[in-house]
Design a protein around this motif. Structure first.
Motif, PDB file in Angstrom:
ATOM      1  N   ASN A 113     -70.564 -29.212  -7.748  1.00 24.35           N
ATOM      2  CA  ASN A 113     -70.538 -30.582  -7.604  1.00 24.35           C
ATOM      3  C   ASN A 113     -69.293 -30.974  -6.786  1.00 24.35           C
ATOM      4  O   ASN A 113     -69.103 -32.267  -6.597  1.00 24.35           O
ATOM      5  CB  ASN A 113     -70.363 -31.396  -9.155  1.00 24.35           C
ATOM      6  N   ASP A 118     -65.941 -30.978  -6.616  1.00 22.10           N
ATOM      7  CA  ASP A 118     -64.902 -31.831  -7.090  1.00 22.10           C
ATOM      8  C   ASP A 118     -63.606 -31.106  -7.193  1.00 22.10           C
ATOM      9  O   ASP A 118     -62.564 -31.603  -7.818  1.00 22.10           O
ATOM     10  CB  ASP A 118     -65.401 -32.232  -8.781  1.00 22.10           C
ATOM     11  N   TRP A 171     -69.092 -26.684 -16.250  1.00 19.64           N
ATOM     12  CA  TRP A 171     -68.265 -27.106 -15.380  1.00 19.64           C
ATOM     13  C   TRP A 171     -66.823 -26.875 -15.207  1.00 19.64           C
ATOM     14  O   TRP A 171     -66.342 -26.757 -16.391  1.00 19.64           O
ATOM     15  CB  TRP A 171     -68.709 -28.530 -15.608  1.00 19.64           C
ATOM     16  N   SER A 215     -72.350 -27.627   1.650  1.00 19.39           N
ATOM     17  CA  SER A 215     -72.489 -27.883   0.226  1.00 19.39           C
ATOM     18  C   SER A 215     -72.812 -26.742  -0.363  1.00 19.39           C
ATOM     19  O   SER A 215     -73.977 -26.084   0.359  1.00 19.39           O
ATOM     20  CB  SER A 215     -73.458 -28.883  -0.117  1.00 19.39           C
ATOM     21  N   THR A 270     -75.496 -31.787 -10.008  1.00 18.31           N
ATOM     22  CA  THR A 270     -74.528 -32.607 -10.811  1.00 18.31           C
ATOM     23  C   THR A 270     -74.664 -32.634 -12.389  1.00 18.31           C
ATOM     24  O   THR A 270     -75.442 -31.835 -12.896  1.00 18.31           O
ATOM     25  CB  THR A 270     -74.887 -34.049 -10.640  1.00 18.31           C
ATOM     26  N   LYS A 271     -73.443 -33.025 -12.915  1.00 22.14           N
ATOM     27  CA  LYS A 271     -73.402 -33.009 -14.434  1.00 22.14           C
ATOM     28  C   LYS A 271     -74.614 -33.726 -15.204  1.00 22.14           C
ATOM     29  O   LYS A 271     -74.958 -33.439 -16.564  1.00 22.14           O
ATOM     30  CB  LYS A 271     -72.011 -33.348 -14.898  1.00 22.14           C
ATOM     31  N   SER A 272     -74.990 -34.687 -14.460  1.00 25.16           N
ATOM     32  CA  SER A 272     -76.052 -35.493 -15.045  1.00 25.16           C
ATOM     33  C   SER A 272     -77.439 -35.108 -14.949  1.00 25.16           C
ATOM     34  O   SER A 272     -78.601 -35.329 -15.440  1.00 25.16           O
ATOM     35  CB  SER A 272     -76.261 -37.071 -14.575  1.00 25.16           C
TER      36      SER A 272
END
Length: 206
Positions: free
Chosen positions: A105, A107, A134, A170, A189-191
Motif C-alpha cells: 500500500n 505507506d 500490514w 507500484s 489496500t487495507k479496505s
C-alpha cells in the motif's frame, strides 16, 4: 482553465506574495526501501513458518525484527487466532506455508503476505486463503483477506511472489492456486482494494 491561464495566475500569486497551493503536490510516503522491513526502521526483518508448539492448530508465522547487528531479540508470532488477523485456525491449515513481502500500500512499511493453501473458506474445503498483514511503525498488525478472482479454485495461496512486474513503481503480487497464477497489479489496500487482476498462467502452475 488552460495551461497558459494557470501559469499566469501562478505568476500573479507569487508576485503578490501569495503561495498558490495547487502547485504543491500532496505529500505521500515513499515505498519501503526493503521488502521485509515491517516496522520501517531501515533494518531488514525475518519471517518464517512453523507449526504451533502451544496446542493450537493452523500454523504460525514467526517474525524476528532486525537490528544493526542482525536479527534481534524482539519476536512476534502471528496466526489466525491473533487479534486482527482474519479467519480461524483449523486442524489441517498451513497458515504461513508460503510467504512474501512488499510495501503493497506504499505507506513506507513493508507488508507480509501469508498463504494458507489448505484453509477452508465457508463450506469449501481446501479452498485456500491469502492474508496481507500490514506493516507499521510498531511492526506487523491487522490483516486483510485477499479475495480470489472469480474462477480461481482450490489451494489458493500455494505460492506467492511480489515485485514491480509492470514497471509502474507500484509493487504487484502473484498468487498461485489450483494450477492457476493470478497477478494483482498494485493498488492493494487495507479496505480490500486489489487493483487490476488477471490470470497469467493456467495448467499445472506450481
Amino acid at each position: 482553465m488552460t495551461r497558459r491561464t494557470a501559469a499566469a495566475l501562478a505568476a500573479t500569486l507569487l508576485a503578490t506574495g501569495v503561495t498558490p497551493l495547487f502547485l504543491t503536490a500532496p505529500a505521500s510516503a515513499a515505498v519501503a526501501k526493503y521488502y521485509d522491513d515491517f516496522n520501517g526502521d531501515g533494518r531488514r526483518d525475518l519471517a518464517y513458518w512453523g507449526y504451533n508448539d502451544d496446542g493450537r492448530v493452523g500454523g504460525t508465522v514467526t517474525v524476528v525484527y532486525g537490528t544493526a547487528n542482525g536479527p534481534g531479540t524482539r519476536i512476534q508470532r502471528i496466526h489466525q487466532d491473533t487479534a486482527g488477523i482474519p479467519g480461524t485456525g483449523e486442524e489441517d491449515d498451513q497458515f504461513g506455508e508460503s510467504l512474501a513481502g512488499a510495501d503493497l500500500n506504499k505507506d513506507g512499511y513493508a507488508d507480509l503476505v501469508v498463504g494458507n493453501s489448505t484453509g477452508h473458506v465457508g463450506s469449501q474445503q481446501y479452498r485456500g486463503s491469502v492474508t496481507i498483514v500490514w506493516g507499521s511503525a510498531s511492526g506487523l498488525s491487522g490483516g486483510t483477506t485477499l479475495v480470489p478472482k472469480t474462477g480461481a479454485y482450490g489451494n489458493f495461496g500455494r505460492d506467492l511472489a511480489t515485485g514491480d512486474f509492470t514497471g509502474d513503481g507500484s509493487p504487484d503480487l502473484a498468487v498461485v492456486g489450483g494450477g492457476e497464477t493470478w497477478l494483482y497489479r498494485g493498488g492493494l489496500t487495507k479496505s480490500g482494494g486489489t487493483g487490476s487482476v488477471s490470470e497469467i498462467d493456467t495448467g499445472a502452475a506450481r
